[in-house]
Design a protein around this motif. Structure first.
Motif, PDB file in Angstrom:
ATOM      1  N   ASN A 199      -0.530   2.550  -4.439  1.00  0.00           N
ATOM      2  CA  ASN A 199       0.721   1.892  -4.044  1.00  0.00           C
ATOM      3  C   ASN A 199       1.238   0.967  -5.129  1.00  0.00           C
ATOM      4  OD1 ASN A 199       1.262   2.986  -1.600  1.00  0.00           O
ATOM      5  ND2 ASN A 199       0.053   1.478  -0.443  1.00  0.00           N
ATOM      6  N   GLN A 200       0.304   0.402  -5.906  1.00  0.00           N
ATOM      7  CA  GLN A 200       0.690  -0.519  -6.974  1.00  0.00           C
ATOM      8  C   GLN A 200       0.948   0.216  -8.287  1.00  0.00           C
ATOM      9  OE1 GLN A 200       1.074  -3.912  -6.639  1.00  0.00           O
ATOM     10  NE2 GLN A 200       0.766  -3.601  -4.446  1.00  0.00           N
ATOM     11  N   GLY A 201       0.777   1.538  -8.292  1.00  0.00           N
ATOM     12  CA  GLY A 201       1.073   2.314  -9.490  1.00  0.00           C
ATOM     13  C   GLY A 201      -0.119   2.563 -10.394  1.00  0.00           C
ATOM     14  N   VAL A 202      -1.339   2.209  -9.927  1.00  0.00           N
ATOM     15  CA  VAL A 202      -2.556   2.484 -10.703  1.00  0.00           C
ATOM     16  C   VAL A 202      -2.933   3.954 -10.498  1.00  0.00           C
ATOM     17  CG1 VAL A 202      -5.023   1.917 -10.931  1.00  0.00           C
ATOM     18  CG2 VAL A 202      -3.358   0.095 -10.449  1.00  0.00           C
ATOM     19  N   ARG A 203      -3.380   4.622 -11.566  1.00  0.00           N
ATOM     20  CA  ARG A 203      -3.806   6.012 -11.451  1.00  0.00           C
ATOM     21  C   ARG A 203      -5.322   6.117 -11.255  1.00  0.00           C
ATOM     22  NH1 ARG A 203       0.438   6.690 -15.147  1.00  0.00           N
ATOM     23  NH2 ARG A 203      -1.074   6.139 -16.761  1.00  0.00           N
ATOM     24  N   LEU A 218      -2.751   1.442 -16.238  1.00  0.00           N
ATOM     25  CA  LEU A 218      -4.172   1.389 -15.880  1.00  0.00           C
ATOM     26  C   LEU A 218      -4.591   2.638 -15.113  1.00  0.00           C
ATOM     27  CD1 LEU A 218      -6.851  -0.331 -15.748  1.00  0.00           C
ATOM     28  CD2 LEU A 218      -6.080  -1.032 -13.477  1.00  0.00           C
ATOM     29  N   GLU A 219      -5.727   3.206 -15.531  1.00  0.00           N
ATOM     30  CA  GLU A 219      -6.355   4.273 -14.770  1.00  0.00           C
ATOM     31  C   GLU A 219      -7.748   3.803 -14.389  1.00  0.00           C
ATOM     32  OE1 GLU A 219      -6.036   8.836 -15.555  1.00  0.00           O
ATOM     33  OE2 GLU A 219      -7.738   8.120 -16.740  1.00  0.00           O
ATOM     34  N   VAL A 220      -8.150   4.106 -13.162  1.00  0.00           N
ATOM     35  CA  VAL A 220      -9.473   3.710 -12.685  1.00  0.00           C
ATOM     36  C   VAL A 220     -10.305   4.988 -12.526  1.00  0.00           C
ATOM     37  CG1 VAL A 220     -10.652   2.895 -10.620  1.00  0.00           C
ATOM     38  CG2 VAL A 220      -8.777   1.546 -11.580  1.00  0.00           C
ATOM     39  N   GLU A 221     -11.511   4.992 -13.111  1.00  0.00           N
ATOM     40  CA  GLU A 221     -12.380   6.165 -13.013  1.00  0.00           C
ATOM     41  C   GLU A 221     -13.445   5.932 -11.958  1.00  0.00           C
ATOM     42  OE1 GLU A 221     -13.978   7.332 -16.809  1.00  0.00           O
ATOM     43  OE2 GLU A 221     -11.993   7.467 -17.742  1.00  0.00           O
ATOM     44  N   ILE A 222     -13.486   6.818 -10.959  1.00  0.00           N
ATOM     45  CA  ILE A 222     -14.549   6.719  -9.970  1.00  0.00           C
ATOM     46  C   ILE A 222     -15.331   8.031  -9.926  1.00  0.00           C
ATOM     47  CG2 ILE A 222     -13.280   5.002  -8.610  1.00  0.00           C
ATOM     48  CD1 ILE A 222     -12.543   7.014  -6.639  1.00  0.00           C
ATOM     49  N   THR A 223     -16.614   7.924  -9.610  1.00  0.00           N
ATOM     50  CA  THR A 223     -17.433   9.136  -9.536  1.00  0.00           C
ATOM     51  C   THR A 223     -17.505   9.598  -8.091  1.00  0.00           C
ATOM     52  OG1 THR A 223     -19.423   7.807  -9.288  1.00  0.00           O
ATOM     53  CG2 THR A 223     -18.869   8.529 -11.518  1.00  0.00           C
ATOM     54  N   GLU A 224     -17.841  10.891  -7.952  1.00  0.00           N
ATOM     55  CA  GLU A 224     -17.880  11.483  -6.629  1.00  0.00           C
ATOM     56  C   GLU A 224     -18.908  10.801  -5.727  1.00  0.00           C
ATOM     57  OE1 GLU A 224     -18.790  15.582  -6.776  1.00  0.00           O
ATOM     58  OE2 GLU A 224     -17.742  16.016  -4.913  1.00  0.00           O
ATOM     59  N   SER A 225     -20.023  10.364  -6.314  1.00  0.00           N
ATOM     60  CA  SER A 225     -21.083   9.750  -5.498  1.00  0.00           C
ATOM     61  C   SER A 225     -20.583   8.475  -4.810  1.00  0.00           C
ATOM     62  CB  SER A 225     -22.313   9.446  -6.347  1.00  0.00           C
ATOM     63  OG  SER A 225     -21.957   8.602  -7.423  1.00  0.00           O
ATOM     64  N   GLN A 273      -7.471  -5.542  -4.196  1.00  0.00           N
ATOM     65  CA  GLN A 273      -6.824  -6.842  -4.382  1.00  0.00           C
ATOM     66  C   GLN A 273      -7.363  -7.530  -5.645  1.00  0.00           C
ATOM     67  OE1 GLN A 273      -7.783  -5.553  -1.490  1.00  0.00           O
ATOM     68  NE2 GLN A 273      -5.796  -5.481  -0.467  1.00  0.00           N
ATOM     69  N   LYS A 274      -8.673  -7.398  -5.889  1.00  0.00           N
ATOM     70  CA  LYS A 274      -9.267  -8.031  -7.070  1.00  0.00           C
ATOM     71  C   LYS A 274      -8.741  -7.407  -8.362  1.00  0.00           C
ATOM     72  CE  LYS A 274     -13.482  -9.531  -4.734  1.00  0.00           C
ATOM     73  NZ  LYS A 274     -14.895  -9.208  -4.429  1.00  0.00           N
ATOM     74  N   ILE A 275      -8.582  -6.093  -8.342  1.00  0.00           N
ATOM     75  CA  ILE A 275      -8.060  -5.407  -9.529  1.00  0.00           C
ATOM     76  C   ILE A 275      -6.608  -5.804  -9.780  1.00  0.00           C
ATOM     77  CG2 ILE A 275      -7.427  -3.121 -10.470  1.00  0.00           C
ATOM     78  CD1 ILE A 275     -10.011  -2.032  -9.165  1.00  0.00           C
ATOM     79  N   SER A 281      -8.979   3.788   1.550  1.00  0.00           N
ATOM     80  CA  SER A 281      -8.070   2.649   1.699  1.00  0.00           C
ATOM     81  C   SER A 281      -7.923   1.896   0.375  1.00  0.00           C
ATOM     82  CB  SER A 281      -8.533   1.771   2.869  1.00  0.00           C
ATOM     83  OG  SER A 281      -8.826   0.465   2.437  1.00  0.00           O
ATOM     84  N   ILE A 282      -9.025   1.745  -0.381  1.00  0.00           N
ATOM     85  CA  ILE A 282      -8.955   1.074  -1.685  1.00  0.00           C
ATOM     86  C   ILE A 282      -8.061   1.865  -2.644  1.00  0.00           C
ATOM     87  CG2 ILE A 282     -10.302   0.478  -3.751  1.00  0.00           C
ATOM     88  CD1 ILE A 282     -12.663  -0.148  -1.813  1.00  0.00           C
ATOM     89  N   VAL A 283      -8.310   3.168  -2.702  1.00  0.00           N
ATOM     90  CA  VAL A 283      -7.522   4.018  -3.596  1.00  0.00           C
ATOM     91  C   VAL A 283      -6.051   4.010  -3.190  1.00  0.00           C
ATOM     92  CG1 VAL A 283      -7.128   6.455  -4.201  1.00  0.00           C
ATOM     93  CG2 VAL A 283      -9.414   5.462  -4.433  1.00  0.00           C
TER      94      VAL A 283
END
Ligand code: C2E
Ligand code: MG
Ligand code: MG
Ligand code: MG
Length: 288
Positions: free
Chosen positions: A168-172, A143-150, A127-129, A161-163
């Motif tokens: 759903n909003q079209g962010v990769r 927009l693409e969001v990078e997350i690490t495995e850790s 929601q904040k993003i 749930s966040i992802v």
């Protein structure tokens, strides 16, 4: 004499530890005010389509423009921000500034922002993003969001749930620094990633180390079979680029294409290439 030098050694440790602690405390209290003052700013690293050489977009990387110490690297202040709980505020501030900058670019250009594991514990992160996107008018599809495995170990259900909300909003979503952690296939399947990023530690040494080459090759093949495009970070020269092209990496970034650019420098680059949106003409104060 031995006793004496021993004591001196301890004194030396005490002093250097004390100095390090003092420097840290200074950075920590400095960071608190630096974020609202927007001294932590986005820099932009080019992301290139390896097949065509086209510029696809930029990874957003935080830099601290310290009024006294000059440019400070995220390797120094991100860990402090994580330990003090300032990381969420920091990352969101950098993302917001980046969205405002990138709004003026050619609409084909994307930005990739880094999210720390700590932020993925916040049930309101998606929601904040989205709020930043709405407020800045930057389209979610860019927009693409990078997350690490850790990030996924703490609470996989919450991360899912966040992802899910972001997608759903079209962010990769990209899986960053793949190969450095557990590199678990279960994690790759647990979340609907759009891309895998190979960590620079394997890429920079691909032509010197048979192990690195084997790891990059394995990740490239994995991406191919899972239908996930692969980005390589840390392309420092032409020979590395050639090798990655042969292995079928879709995108690349690294010093071969230039160091991360300030907002001013990126504007200049895009203006030269005709990739700035033609803005409304500046009001001319000398008119009439
Ligand atoms: P990362 O996401 O893995 O970012 C890639 C790092 O590799 C960047 O370092 C980049 O400058 C560096 N790099 C790029 N090309 C080359 C190359 O050709 N050779 C070499 N040797 N290095 C290259 P940087 O900017 O120091 O960032 C370090 C890490 O800090 C990033 O790693 C990212 O995890 C984190 N970070 C940066 N900005 C932010 C932010 O705004 N929020 C959060 N949460 N983390 C951030
Ligand atoms: Mg990254
Ligand atoms: Mg990375
Ligand atoms: Mg990395």
């Amino acid at each position: 004499a031995a006793k004496k030098s021993g004591r001196n050694r301890y004194q030396w440790f005490d002093q250097s530890m004390e100095r390090e602690l003092k420097a840290r405390n200074e950075l920590e209290s400095g960071l608190r005010v630096a974020i609202p003052r927007q001294e932590i700013v986005p820099y932009f690293e080019q992301q290139i389509d390896l097949a065509t050489g086209d510029l696809n977009g930029f990874e957003v990387l935080a830099r601290w423009e310290h009024p006294v110490r000059g440019l400070i690297s995220p390797e120094r202040f991100i860990p402090i921000a994580e330990e003090t709980g300032l990381i969420a505020e920091l990352s969101m501030s950098v993302m917001r500034q980046a969205c405002l900058v990138a709004r003026d670019w050619d609409p084909s250009l994307t930005i990739s922002v880094n999210i720390s594991p700590w932020q993925l514990r916040d049930a309101w992160l998606a929601q904040k993003i989205i709020k930043v996107l709405v407020e800045t008018g930057f389209p979610s599809s860019r927009l693409e969001v990078e997350i690490t495995e850790s990030s996924l170990f703490d609470n996989l259900a919450l991360a899912q749930s966040i992802v899910g909300s972001l997608k759903n909003q079209g962010v990769r979503i990209a899986l960053d620094d793949f190969g450095t952690g557990y590199s678990s296939l279960a994690h790759l399947r647990a979340l609907p990633f759009d891309r895998i990023k190979i960590d620079k530690s394997f890429v920079t040494s691909i032509n010197e180390s048979a192990d690195s080459a084997a790891i990059v090759n394995a990740i490239a093949r994995l991406g191919e079979s899972l239908n996930l495009p692969v980005t390589a970070e840390g392309i420092e020269d032409q020979a590395i680029e050639e090798r990655l092209k042969l292995l079928g990496c879709a995108k690349g970034q690294g010093w071969l294409y230039g160091r991360p650019l300030s907002t001013t420098a990126v504007r200049r680059l895009l203006a030269e290439r005709g990739m700035l949106r033609t803005a409304a003409p500046e009001p001319d104060s000398t008119a009439e």
